[in-house]
Scaffold this motif. Structure first.
Motif, PDB file in Angstrom:
ATOM      1  N   LEU A   1      18.924-101.073 -22.768  1.00  0.00           N
ATOM      2  CA  LEU A   1      19.559 -99.841 -23.244  1.00  0.00           C
ATOM      3  C   LEU A   1      18.860 -99.466 -24.537  1.00  0.00           C
ATOM      4  O   LEU A   1      19.027-100.111 -25.558  1.00  0.00           O
ATOM      5  N   ASP A   2      18.053 -98.427 -24.479  1.00  0.00           N
ATOM      6  CA  ASP A   2      17.282 -97.983 -25.635  1.00  0.00           C
ATOM      7  C   ASP A   2      18.049 -96.853 -26.325  1.00  0.00           C
ATOM      8  O   ASP A   2      18.095 -95.726 -25.840  1.00  0.00           O
TER       9      ASP A   2
ATOM     10  N   ASN B   1      32.922 -97.446 -22.710  1.00  0.00           N
ATOM     11  CA  ASN B   1      32.442 -98.741 -22.207  1.00  0.00           C
ATOM     12  C   ASN B   1      33.427 -99.337 -21.208  1.00  0.00           C
ATOM     13  O   ASN B   1      33.025 -99.913 -20.200  1.00  0.00           O
TER      14      ASN B   1
ATOM     15  N   THR C   1      21.036-107.968 -20.467  1.00  0.00           N
ATOM     16  CA  THR C   1      20.996-106.611 -21.006  1.00  0.00           C
ATOM     17  C   THR C   1      20.580-106.691 -22.467  1.00  0.00           C
ATOM     18  O   THR C   1      21.264-107.316 -23.278  1.00  0.00           O
TER      19      THR C   1
ATOM     20  N   ILE D   1      20.082-104.515 -25.725  1.00  0.00           N
ATOM     21  CA  ILE D   1      20.486-103.249 -26.337  1.00  0.00           C
ATOM     22  C   ILE D   1      19.617-103.058 -27.580  1.00  0.00           C
ATOM     23  O   ILE D   1      19.571-103.934 -28.442  1.00  0.00           O
TER      24      ILE D   1
ATOM     25  N   SER E   1      18.976-100.833 -30.815  1.00  0.00           N
ATOM     26  CA  SER E   1      19.608 -99.818 -31.655  1.00  0.00           C
ATOM     27  C   SER E   1      19.488-100.197 -33.132  1.00  0.00           C
ATOM     28  O   SER E   1      19.670-101.362 -33.486  1.00  0.00           O
TER      29      SER E   1
ATOM     30  N   ILE F   1      26.697-100.856 -33.499  1.00  0.00           N
ATOM     31  CA  ILE F   1      26.365-101.377 -32.169  1.00  0.00           C
ATOM     32  C   ILE F   1      26.201-102.897 -32.246  1.00  0.00           C
ATOM     33  O   ILE F   1      26.703-103.639 -31.402  1.00  0.00           O
TER      34      ILE F   1
ATOM     35  N   SER G   1      31.549-105.570 -26.162  1.00  0.00           N
ATOM     36  CA  SER G   1      30.796-105.247 -24.944  1.00  0.00           C
ATOM     37  C   SER G   1      30.634-106.479 -24.061  1.00  0.00           C
ATOM     38  O   SER G   1      30.764-106.389 -22.841  1.00  0.00           O
TER      39      SER G   1
ATOM     40  N   LEU H   1      24.285-110.373 -23.033  1.00  0.00           N
ATOM     41  CA  LEU H   1      23.915-109.197 -23.810  1.00  0.00           C
ATOM     42  C   LEU H   1      23.388-109.628 -25.169  1.00  0.00           C
ATOM     43  O   LEU H   1      23.877-110.615 -25.740  1.00  0.00           O
TER      44      LEU H   1
ATOM     45  N   VAL I   1      21.498-107.678 -28.914  1.00  0.00           N
ATOM     46  CA  VAL I   1      21.128-106.429 -29.589  1.00  0.00           C
ATOM     47  C   VAL I   1      19.883-106.674 -30.443  1.00  0.00           C
ATOM     48  O   VAL I   1      19.783-107.699 -31.126  1.00  0.00           O
TER      49      VAL I   1
END
Length: 134
Positions: A52-53, A66, A86, A88, A90, A95, A102, A111, A113
């Motif tokens: 997820l960009d 979400n 996933t 992410i 950001s 986030i 999330s 997940l 980030v």
């Protein structure tokens, strides 16, 4: 002046990787609808790792957005969720801070980030090498 928002998709079927880019000013409700519409066109969408960009995203994704996507995801799966990775990407500290929320919505997924796309992609590749798709 804000850039009109949209969601862009890049599918790499060879590596089972999907890049979803949130671009400009777009609200979470629109993102969820666009992503769902796109995933409905992808055969076995649940078998892809995702990036997820959000680097060029100017909107807000609410927890309710979400949660709505999570409900759709689990209702749409024809099999038990196999879980995937996933990444992410950001610069938004909110986030990063909300990662746990999330993660709770997608307990079978891993997940993480990142601040740059290269970091996220590198993590995704290494994670997939450590845990190949069976």
């Amino acid at each position: 002046m804000p850039v009109a928002g949209r969601v862009a998709f890049t599918l790499d079927a060879t590596h089972r990787r999907l890049i979803i880019r949130y671009l400009g000013q777009i609200d979470g409700y629109e993102i969820v609808n666009d992503v769902i519409a796109y995933l409905k066109t992808v055969e076995d969408f649940w078998t892809y790792d995702v990036i997820l960009d959000m680097r060029r995203f100017d909107g807000v994704i609410l927890s309710a957005d979400n949660e709505a996507f999570s409900r759709w995801w689990y209702a749409a799966l024809p099999v038990e969720d196999p879980g995937h990775f996933t990444a992410i990407v950001s610069p938004d500290p909110h986030i990063h801070a909300r990662l746990g929320v999330s993660q709770n919505l997608f307990p079978n997924h891993v997940l993480a980030v990142f601040h740059t796309l290269d970091e996220g992609l590198d993590w995704l590749k290494k994670s997939r090498e450590a845990r190949p798709v069976t």
